[in-house]
Design an enzyme around this catalytic site. Structure first.
Site, PDB file in Angstrom:
ATOM      1  N   CYS A  74      47.961  51.219 -76.210  1.00  0.00           N
ATOM      2  CA  CYS A  74      48.064  50.186 -77.248  1.00  0.00           C
ATOM      3  C   CYS A  74      49.494  50.099 -77.800  1.00  0.00           C
ATOM      4  O   CYS A  74      50.381  49.676 -77.072  1.00  0.00           O
ATOM      5  CB  CYS A  74      47.019  50.426 -78.338  1.00  0.00           C
ATOM      6  SG  CYS A  74      46.661  48.907 -79.229  1.00  0.00           S
ATOM      7  N   HIS A 161      42.111  51.729 -76.223  1.00  0.00           N
ATOM      8  CA  HIS A 161      42.130  53.086 -76.789  1.00  0.00           C
ATOM      9  C   HIS A 161      41.112  53.980 -76.082  1.00  0.00           C
ATOM     10  O   HIS A 161      39.979  54.070 -76.547  1.00  0.00           O
ATOM     11  CB  HIS A 161      41.771  53.030 -78.281  1.00  0.00           C
ATOM     12  CG  HIS A 161      42.858  52.504 -79.148  1.00  0.00           C
ATOM     13  ND1 HIS A 161      43.799  53.319 -79.731  1.00  0.00           N
ATOM     14  CD2 HIS A 161      43.164  51.247 -79.526  1.00  0.00           C
ATOM     15  CE1 HIS A 161      44.636  52.575 -80.441  1.00  0.00           C
ATOM     16  NE2 HIS A 161      44.270  51.325 -80.335  1.00  0.00           N
ATOM     17  N   GLU A 163      41.009  57.126 -76.085  1.00  0.00           N
ATOM     18  CA  GLU A 163      40.765  58.317 -76.905  1.00  0.00           C
ATOM     19  C   GLU A 163      39.701  58.070 -77.971  1.00  0.00           C
ATOM     20  O   GLU A 163      39.026  59.006 -78.397  1.00  0.00           O
ATOM     21  CB  GLU A 163      42.081  58.802 -77.542  1.00  0.00           C
ATOM     22  CG  GLU A 163      42.643  57.964 -78.684  1.00  0.00           C
ATOM     23  CD  GLU A 163      43.220  56.618 -78.263  1.00  0.00           C
ATOM     24  OE1 GLU A 163      43.217  56.302 -77.058  1.00  0.00           O
ATOM     25  OE2 GLU A 163      43.654  55.856 -79.147  1.00  0.00           O
TER      26      GLU A 163
HETATM   27  N1  GLN Z   1      48.966  45.726 -83.194  1.00  0.00           N
HETATM   28  C1  GLN Z   1      49.618  46.992 -83.169  1.00  0.00           C
HETATM   29  C2  GLN Z   1      51.117  46.827 -83.000  1.00  0.00           C
HETATM   30  O1  GLN Z   1      51.574  45.771 -82.687  1.00  0.00           O
HETATM   31  C3  GLN Z   1      49.076  47.883 -82.069  1.00  0.00           C
HETATM   32  C4  GLN Z   1      47.637  48.152 -82.336  1.00  0.00           C
HETATM   33  C5  GLN Z   1      47.139  49.473 -81.847  1.00  0.00           C
HETATM   34  O2  GLN Z   1      47.876  50.359 -81.394  1.00  0.00           O
HETATM   35  N2  GLN Z   1      45.855  49.653 -81.972  1.00  0.00           N
HETATM   36  O3  GLN Z   1      51.851  47.750 -83.195  1.00  0.00           O
END
Ligand code: GLN
Length: 182
Positions: A74, A161, A163
């Site tokens: 992410c 994610h 995890e």
């Molecule tokens: N939207 C977040 C960002 O731009 C990332 C979201 C996440 O890691 N769950 O940093």
């Protein structure tokens, strides 16, 4: 695990269950002797500021460019892209799924990672996708045609994610890479 911000503790639990000894990285000195690196999900602007404050950008680049197996999830995927640490030849689009789809779950089959088994129950939280990528980047999974899992050499990055769902297969991939190097 980069532990400036984000859900690194969830990654630590998965890694410990697999028999690894995760370490929290907050300064360049903490990178000493690491076998693998995880950049967790969280908030990429906050993480960028933390990396700048601690002088971690160059040491992180050196570690990953030297071939250290690396997993980004992410915000971790965003941190690895061209506009951030520039370690993956991709341009990530932040919050790509838009407002209505801010958070959702989907079944995602990641090519070459636990493929023989069931797909990932992937949790997406204000997730990015890969907007554009270079030739060396292999797309391992997509959602509606947008890449959400990519690999380039020793780096695996996913928009979801693993995890949170407690699925250990991506971390197992990372540890397997460490064993292959040893
Ligand atoms: N939207 C977040 C960002 O731009 C990332 C979201 C996440 O890691 N769950 O940093």
């Amino acid at each position: 695990m980069l532990a400036l911000q984000g859900d690194f503790e969830a990654h630590a639990r998965v890694l410990m269950e697999l028999g690894a000894a995760p370490r929290e990285v907050r300064t360049p000195a903490h990178l000493e002797g690491l076998d693998a690196l995880v950049i967790p999900g969280g908030e990429s602007t906050t993480m960028t500021l933390g990396i700048e404050r601690e002088g971690l950008a160059e040491p992180l680049r050196d570690l990953v460019r030297s071939g250290t197996p690396t997993l980004g999830t992410c915000a971790g995927l965003i941190m690895l892209d061209r506009e951030h640490l520039d370690l993956l030849d991709v341009r990530a689009r932040r919050n790509a799924f838009g407002r209505q789809l801010a958070s959702f779950e989907s079944e995602v089959q990641v090519e070459g990672v636990g493929e023989a088994d069931s797909p990932f129950r992937a949790v997406f939280i204000r997730a990015p996708w890969v907007e554009e990528h270079g030739e060396e980047v292999e797309v391992l999974a997509d959602v509606d045609g947008h890449p959400v899992a990519v690999r380039q050499g020793n780096i695996l990055a996913v928009a979801f994610h693993p995890e949170i769902a407690g699925d250990p297969r991506l971390h197992a991939w990372l540890l397997e890479k460490v064993r292959q190097k040893a």
